[in-house]
Design a protein around this motif. Structure first.
Motif, PDB file in Angstrom:
ATOM      1  N   ALA A 166      29.811  26.422 -23.084  1.00 13.03           N
ATOM      2  CA  ALA A 166      31.246  26.631 -22.554  1.00 13.03           C
ATOM      3  C   ALA A 166      31.913  25.313 -22.218  1.00 13.03           C
ATOM      4  O   ALA A 166      31.362  24.139 -22.338  1.00 13.03           O
ATOM      5  N   ARG A 167      33.293  25.478 -22.537  1.00 13.56           N
ATOM      6  CA  ARG A 167      34.036  24.158 -22.451  1.00 13.56           C
ATOM      7  C   ARG A 167      33.712  23.418 -21.104  1.00 13.56           C
ATOM      8  O   ARG A 167      33.711  23.652 -19.901  1.00 13.56           O
ATOM      9  N   ASP A 168      33.325  21.924 -21.419  1.00 16.15           N
ATOM     10  CA  ASP A 168      32.999  21.036 -20.241  1.00 16.15           C
ATOM     11  C   ASP A 168      31.963  21.487 -19.591  1.00 16.15           C
ATOM     12  O   ASP A 168      31.813  20.916 -18.435  1.00 16.15           O
ATOM     13  N   GLN A 169      30.949  22.148 -20.082  1.00 18.46           N
ATOM     14  CA  GLN A 169      29.625  22.563 -19.548  1.00 18.46           C
ATOM     15  C   GLN A 169      28.517  22.141 -20.331  1.00 18.46           C
ATOM     16  O   GLN A 169      28.632  22.385 -21.472  1.00 18.46           O
ATOM     17  N   THR A 170      27.486  22.077 -19.637  1.00 21.85           N
ATOM     18  CA  THR A 170      26.025  22.090 -20.437  1.00 21.85           C
ATOM     19  C   THR A 170      25.713  23.239 -21.008  1.00 21.85           C
ATOM     20  O   THR A 170      25.938  24.493 -20.414  1.00 21.85           O
ATOM     21  N   ASP A 177      25.413  42.034 -22.770  1.00 26.75           N
ATOM     22  CA  ASP A 177      25.572  43.383 -23.333  1.00 26.75           C
ATOM     23  C   ASP A 177      26.886  43.450 -24.162  1.00 26.75           C
ATOM     24  O   ASP A 177      27.920  43.361 -23.946  1.00 26.75           O
ATOM     25  N   PRO A 178      26.526  43.158 -25.705  1.00 22.61           N
ATOM     26  CA  PRO A 178      27.334  43.130 -26.645  1.00 22.61           C
ATOM     27  C   PRO A 178      28.513  44.325 -26.863  1.00 22.61           C
ATOM     28  O   PRO A 178      27.838  45.575 -26.891  1.00 22.61           O
ATOM     29  N   ILE A 179      29.727  44.178 -26.905  1.00 22.37           N
ATOM     30  CA  ILE A 179      30.608  45.367 -27.201  1.00 22.37           C
ATOM     31  C   ILE A 179      31.043  45.345 -28.552  1.00 22.37           C
ATOM     32  O   ILE A 179      31.327  46.341 -29.174  1.00 22.37           O
ATOM     33  N   GLY A 180      31.758  44.008 -29.020  1.00 19.18           N
ATOM     34  CA  GLY A 180      32.316  44.239 -30.238  1.00 19.18           C
ATOM     35  C   GLY A 180      32.564  42.793 -30.740  1.00 19.18           C
ATOM     36  O   GLY A 180      32.530  41.850 -29.736  1.00 19.18           O
ATOM     37  N   LEU A 181      33.098  42.589 -31.842  1.00 19.38           N
ATOM     38  CA  LEU A 181      33.576  41.394 -32.479  1.00 19.38           C
ATOM     39  C   LEU A 181      34.991  41.388 -32.737  1.00 19.38           C
ATOM     40  O   LEU A 181      35.587  42.531 -33.254  1.00 19.38           O
ATOM     41  N   VAL A 182      35.841  40.365 -32.554  1.00 18.33           N
ATOM     42  CA  VAL A 182      37.302  40.306 -32.764  1.00 18.33           C
ATOM     43  C   VAL A 182      37.530  38.997 -33.282  1.00 18.33           C
ATOM     44  O   VAL A 182      36.940  38.045 -32.929  1.00 18.33           O
ATOM     45  N   TYR A 189      35.511  35.946 -31.752  1.00 18.79           N
ATOM     46  CA  TYR A 189      35.003  36.167 -30.363  1.00 18.79           C
ATOM     47  C   TYR A 189      34.138  37.441 -30.383  1.00 18.79           C
ATOM     48  O   TYR A 189      34.034  38.275 -30.817  1.00 18.79           O
ATOM     49  N   LEU A 190      33.035  37.331 -29.111  1.00 18.77           N
ATOM     50  CA  LEU A 190      32.254  38.222 -29.020  1.00 18.77           C
ATOM     51  C   LEU A 190      32.785  38.841 -27.688  1.00 18.77           C
ATOM     52  O   LEU A 190      32.810  38.165 -26.832  1.00 18.77           O
ATOM     53  N   LEU A 191      32.948  40.000 -27.781  1.00 15.26           N
ATOM     54  CA  LEU A 191      33.394  40.974 -26.221  1.00 15.26           C
ATOM     55  C   LEU A 191      32.219  41.484 -25.817  1.00 15.26           C
ATOM     56  O   LEU A 191      31.336  42.307 -26.605  1.00 15.26           O
ATOM     57  N   ALA A 192      31.701  41.196 -24.573  1.00 20.08           N
ATOM     58  CA  ALA A 192      30.608  41.705 -23.879  1.00 20.08           C
ATOM     59  C   ALA A 192      30.602  41.870 -22.548  1.00 20.08           C
ATOM     60  O   ALA A 192      31.849  41.526 -21.917  1.00 20.08           O
ATOM     61  N   THR A 193      29.585  42.411 -21.685  1.00 17.77           N
ATOM     62  CA  THR A 193      29.557  42.518 -20.285  1.00 17.77           C
ATOM     63  C   THR A 193      28.515  41.353 -19.946  1.00 17.77           C
ATOM     64  O   THR A 193      27.317  41.553 -20.638  1.00 17.77           O
ATOM     65  N   ARG A 194      28.192  41.149 -18.755  1.00 20.18           N
ATOM     66  CA  ARG A 194      27.296  40.521 -18.261  1.00 20.18           C
ATOM     67  C   ARG A 194      27.005  40.732 -16.718  1.00 20.18           C
ATOM     68  O   ARG A 194      28.132  40.459 -15.890  1.00 20.18           O
ATOM     69  N   SER A 195      25.945  41.626 -16.495  1.00 20.70           N
ATOM     70  CA  SER A 195      25.826  42.112 -14.905  1.00 20.70           C
ATOM     71  C   SER A 195      27.009  42.888 -14.669  1.00 20.70           C
ATOM     72  O   SER A 195      27.512  43.035 -13.696  1.00 20.70           O
ATOM     73  N   GLY A 196      27.695  43.475 -15.801  1.00 24.66           N
ATOM     74  CA  GLY A 196      28.691  44.666 -15.491  1.00 24.66           C
ATOM     75  C   GLY A 196      30.080  43.874 -15.652  1.00 24.66           C
ATOM     76  O   GLY A 196      31.026  44.777 -15.366  1.00 24.66           O
ATOM     77  N   ALA A 197      30.239  42.451 -15.321  1.00 25.43           N
ATOM     78  CA  ALA A 197      31.515  42.127 -15.556  1.00 25.43           C
ATOM     79  C   ALA A 197      31.929  41.723 -17.142  1.00 25.43           C
ATOM     80  O   ALA A 197      31.076  41.216 -17.907  1.00 25.43           O
ATOM     81  N   ASP A 198      33.164  41.954 -17.617  1.00 22.45           N
ATOM     82  CA  ASP A 198      33.741  41.570 -18.882  1.00 22.45           C
ATOM     83  C   ASP A 198      33.596  40.148 -18.868  1.00 22.45           C
ATOM     84  O   ASP A 198      33.787  39.076 -18.126  1.00 22.45           O
ATOM     85  N   ARG A 199      33.156  39.855 -20.406  1.00 17.82           N
ATOM     86  CA  ARG A 199      32.907  38.514 -20.608  1.00 17.82           C
ATOM     87  C   ARG A 199      33.276  38.261 -22.045  1.00 17.82           C
ATOM     88  O   ARG A 199      33.382  39.215 -23.133  1.00 17.82           O
ATOM     89  N   GLU A 230      43.486  44.068 -22.931  1.00 23.51           N
ATOM     90  CA  GLU A 230      43.385  43.921 -21.470  1.00 23.51           C
ATOM     91  C   GLU A 230      42.853  42.396 -21.170  1.00 23.51           C
ATOM     92  O   GLU A 230      43.293  41.803 -20.236  1.00 23.51           O
ATOM     93  N   ARG A 231      41.774  41.848 -22.027  1.00 25.12           N
ATOM     94  CA  ARG A 231      41.337  40.603 -21.628  1.00 25.12           C
ATOM     95  C   ARG A 231      42.334  39.715 -21.861  1.00 25.12           C
ATOM     96  O   ARG A 231      42.291  38.649 -21.154  1.00 25.12           O
ATOM     97  N   SER A 232      43.293  39.781 -23.061  1.00 27.91           N
ATOM     98  CA  SER A 232      44.061  38.906 -23.366  1.00 27.91           C
ATOM     99  C   SER A 232      45.145  38.713 -22.273  1.00 27.91           C
ATOM    100  O   SER A 232      45.807  37.614 -21.660  1.00 27.91           O
ATOM    101  N   THR A 233      45.747  39.881 -21.744  1.00 23.83           N
ATOM    102  CA  THR A 233      46.451  39.833 -20.371  1.00 23.83           C
ATOM    103  C   THR A 233      45.820  39.263 -19.375  1.00 23.83           C
ATOM    104  O   THR A 233      46.490  38.338 -18.371  1.00 23.83           O
ATOM    105  N   ARG A 234      44.624  39.570 -18.849  1.00 27.29           N
ATOM    106  CA  ARG A 234      43.865  38.811 -17.772  1.00 27.29           C
ATOM    107  C   ARG A 234      43.810  37.114 -18.261  1.00 27.29           C
ATOM    108  O   ARG A 234      44.026  36.437 -17.293  1.00 27.29           O
TER     109      ARG A 234
END
Length: 324
Positions: A166-170, A177-182, A189-199, A230-234
């Motif tokens: 991630a940016r500026d992180q180790t 849980d992968p959902i799709g590729l964009v 980008y990889l659209l996925a969820t992690r512990s139920g949250a969108d990532r 939806e993710r773009s809006t967020r």
């Protein structure tokens, strides 16, 4: 012409199931009498098409019937599905599969059509590497092995481990849980969820990937376009975004709006210049965007941005001082 129509008729029945003669005639832009003759020709040629009478009747193919383009493997067929964007095939690690698939498609054409298709292809250029100003399109470099592992997990519906920087992180490993590729504007980008949250993860920042045997926790069906919107809006409405009030020459409005995340308000000043309130991803993004517009724009607020641009301009003026 009739051969093309017969193929189209079969593909329509394959895609939609049972269709009436009137519907087929409308789709093929012919008369219902022509459709009936084509159905008879297909039946005589061994294509298992049958008729169902009644109010909801029509024509259909026997279950299980399908046509195949002999020799296409899974990746080649997938590459053809994304061939509408040549760059998309490259981003998802399918560039070589696309080239191989197109060779097989051309080889399957009749001899006369093969020459015509080859000549026509030389008259088309899609997504060149540079634009008219010789600006090179910079595509992200993602190792094929990483993309292939991610792609397998997405299609198989398995959990995925990624070593993500991630940016500026180790960089660190995480299971998603992968959902799709964009792919958008040369970035993937990889659209996925992690512990139920969108990532959402940039593929260029995935250093390594590993498909797991455990099934992914995700819905069976997904509207990828809606999920991306939806993710773009967020993304545009959260994080460290900054709002900037700008005056801009109307001739450069498109340049300003093209770099901003969103336009909140817009009005015209008495001198004809436009006054817009726009948002940028962060402070660095805002300063970069306004600097590109030189004297064709003026940041009115916030004050820290005006100060930053003033200091940068003063430094540049000092460096290029032409006094004796």
């Amino acid at each position: 012409m009739r051969a093309d129509r017969l193929v189209s008729l079969v593909l329509l029945l394959r895609r939609h199931g049972r269709l009436s003669a009137a519907t087929l005639a409308r789709e093929l832009e012919v008369s219902t009498r022509t459709v009936l003759r084509d159905i008879e020709a297909l039946s005589s040629a061994g294509v298992p098409v049958y008729a169902e009478r009644g109010r909801h009747g029509g024509f259909a193919l026997l279950p299980g019937f399908q046509t195949e383009l002999t020799g296409l493997n899974h990746d080649e067929a997938l590459a053809l599905l994304v061939a509408g964007s040549r760059r998309g095939a490259q981003v998802f690690g399918l560039g070589s599969a696309l080239a191989s698939a197109m060779l097989k498609v051309v080889d399957a054409l009749p001899e006369g059509n093969r020459a015509i298709a080859a000549g026509a292809a030389r008259r088309l250029l899609i997504d060149p590497e540079t634009d008219l100003l010789a600006r090179r399109v910079v595509a992200e470099e993602v190792p094929d092995a990483v993309v292939a592992e991610i792609r397998r997990a997405v299609f198989a519906g398995h959990k995925l481990r990624i070593n993500y920087a991630a940016r500026d992180q180790t960089p660190k490993w995480r299971t998603v849980d992968p959902i799709g590729l964009v792919t958008a504007r040369g970035q993937s980008y990889l659209l996925a969820t992690r512990s139920g949250a969108d990532r959402t993860y940039r593929l260029a920042r995935v250093l390594a990937a590993e498909e797991l045997a455990e099934p992914a926790q995700r819905p069976d069906r997904v509207d990828l376009d809606r999920a991306w919107q939806e993710r773009s809006t967020r993304f545009r409405t959260g994080g460290d975004q900054v709002a900037v009030l700008v005056r801009v020459d109307p001739a450069r409005r498109a340049d300003l709006v093209g770099t901003a995340l969103a336009v909140r308000t817009e009005e015209t000043d008495a001198d004809g210049w436009l006054r817009l309130e726009v948002t940028f991803q962060d402070a660095r993004h805002a300063e970069w965007a306004l600097w590109q517009l030189t004297t064709n724009a003026e940041a009115l607020a916030p004050q820290w941005l005006r100060t930053s641009l003033h200091n940068r301009a003063a430094t540049m003026a000092t460096r290029y001082d032409v006094s004796p």
